[in-house]
Design an enzyme around this catalytic site. Structure first.
Site, PDB file in Angstrom:
ATOM      1  N   CYS A 297       0.801  -1.228   0.000  1.00 22.87           N
ATOM      2  CA  CYS A 297       0.000   0.000   0.000  1.00 22.87           C
ATOM      3  C   CYS A 297       0.833   1.277   0.000  1.00 22.87           C
ATOM      4  CB  CYS A 297      -0.962  -0.050   1.171  1.00 22.87           C
ATOM      5  SG  CYS A 297      -2.441   0.917   0.883  1.00 22.87           S
TER       6      CYS A 297
ATOM      7  N   ARG B 116     -12.426   6.121  -1.038  1.00 20.63           N
ATOM      8  CA  ARG B 116     -11.517   5.118  -0.469  1.00 20.63           C
ATOM      9  C   ARG B 116     -11.953   3.746  -0.964  1.00 20.63           C
ATOM     10  NH1 ARG B 116      -7.729   6.934   2.522  1.00 20.63           N
ATOM     11  NH2 ARG B 116      -6.917   4.864   2.998  1.00 20.63           N
TER      12      ARG B 116
ATOM     13  N   HIS C 105      -3.438  -5.851   2.522  1.00 20.64           N
ATOM     14  CA  HIS C 105      -3.045  -5.835   3.937  1.00 20.64           C
ATOM     15  C   HIS C 105      -3.608  -7.094   4.615  1.00 20.64           C
ATOM     16  CE1 HIS C 105      -1.884  -1.552   4.248  1.00 20.64           C
ATOM     17  NE2 HIS C 105      -2.926  -1.251   3.528  1.00 20.64           N
TER      18      HIS C 105
HETATM   19  N1  GLN Z   1      -2.198   6.859   2.182  1.00 17.13           N
HETATM   20  C1  GLN Z   1      -2.319   5.922   1.068  1.00 17.13           C
HETATM   21  C2  GLN Z   1      -3.738   5.874   0.495  1.00 17.13           C
HETATM   22  O1  GLN Z   1      -4.671   6.234   1.164  1.00 17.13           O
HETATM   23  C3  GLN Z   1      -1.923   4.529   1.500  1.00 17.13           C
HETATM   24  C4  GLN Z   1      -2.871   3.936   2.535  1.00 17.13           C
HETATM   25  C5  GLN Z   1      -2.357   2.641   3.109  1.00 17.13           C
HETATM   26  O2  GLN Z   1      -1.135   2.395   3.190  1.00 17.13           O
HETATM   27  N2  GLN Z   1      -3.310   1.791   3.565  1.00 17.13           N
HETATM   28  O3  GLN Z   1      -3.914   5.448  -0.627  1.00 17.13           O
END
Ligand code: GLN
Length: 238
Positions: free
Chosen positions: A93, A127, A190
């Site tokens: 990520c 998101r 993740h």
């Molecule tokens: N900040 C980055 C995003 O929102 C990565 C998020 C993360 O590592 N889960 O895409």
């Protein structure tokens, strides 16, 4: 035989259980009587690019990424050199995003990446959150959890880690997830990624060990638990 792991920015990039990838790699090596050294490398540290067999960089919110991005750039040449000598990099990520050319967040300036992967990332309007299943070229599946607004686009010759079977993946547009270039791996998965995907864990271990020890064949482990967790994530009877 030993395995040397560098855990980059452990205190900054470690959300959604990403440190579980380090635990899995170390334990699956130790179960095979392989000595394991894990060094946490934080800000303003240096390292010998010849020393480590595997580097791990996890995920983090934009704020944590902004803190480490400048520091990671200082390691760009060393990490390019390390991977040219066969070292493995696993990035998840936020760490994955910084291995590309840049990450352009919603707020704040664009973060320059280290271009280990021919990819770039721009923050999306929503998101992308939830469980993910992807299919690799060999037909095997990888399962995980994603939570990112960044949309990553791969260069024309960069292979994805897999194709999205369910979930969003790199950008919720092209059906691709992650990226693989030689021994360099990036993914949005993740969860953490490796405990439920033992085949990938052993793929990374094998590549990392070959670097200094030549061709090796890892002893088979009893992956009953890992496999049932994988099947459960697939929605199959465990
Ligand atoms: N900040 C980055 C995003 O929102 C990565 C998020 C993360 O590592 N889960 O895409």
């Amino acid at each position: 035989m030993n395995l040397r792991i560098a855990y980059l920015y452990a205190h900054f990039l470690n959300i959604y259980g990403d440190r579980g990838n380090i635990v899995t790699l170390a334990q699956r090596a130790r179960w095979r009587e392989i000595e394991v050294i894990v060094d946490q490398l934080g800000l303003n540290e240096r390292f010998d690019p010849e020393w480590y067999d595997l580097y791990f960089i996890g995920g983090g919110q934009d704020k944590q990424q902004q803190v480490i991005a400048q520091d990671l750039l200082k390691h760009a040449d060393r990490l390019h050199q390390a991977t040219q000598c066969g070292a493995v990099v696993l990035s998840v990520c936020g760490g994955y995003q910084l291995l590309g050319h840049y990450y352009r967040p919603h707020n704040g300036s664009e973060l320059k990446g280290i271009s280990l992967l021919d990819a770039y990332t721009v923050a999306g309007s929503k998101r992308m959150i939830g469980n993910v299943v992807i299919k690799r070229k060999d037909g095997t599946t990888l399962v995980g959890f994603e939570n990112h607004s960044g949309k990553t686009y791969l260069g024309p010759h960069l292979e994805p880690l897999g194709k999205v079977f369910s979930g969003h993946g790199n950008n919720d547009e092209d059906g691709l997830e992650g990226a693989v270039s030689g021994t360099i791996y990036g993914t949005y998965l993740h969860g953490s990624l490796l405990p439920k995907n033992p085949c990938l864990a052993d793929e990374l271990l094998t590549q990392a060990l070959i670097r200094r020890h030549g061709s090796i064949s890892l002893a088979t482990l009893d992956d009953t638990l890992e496999t049932s967790a994988h099947k459960f994530a697939l929605g199959l009877p465990a």
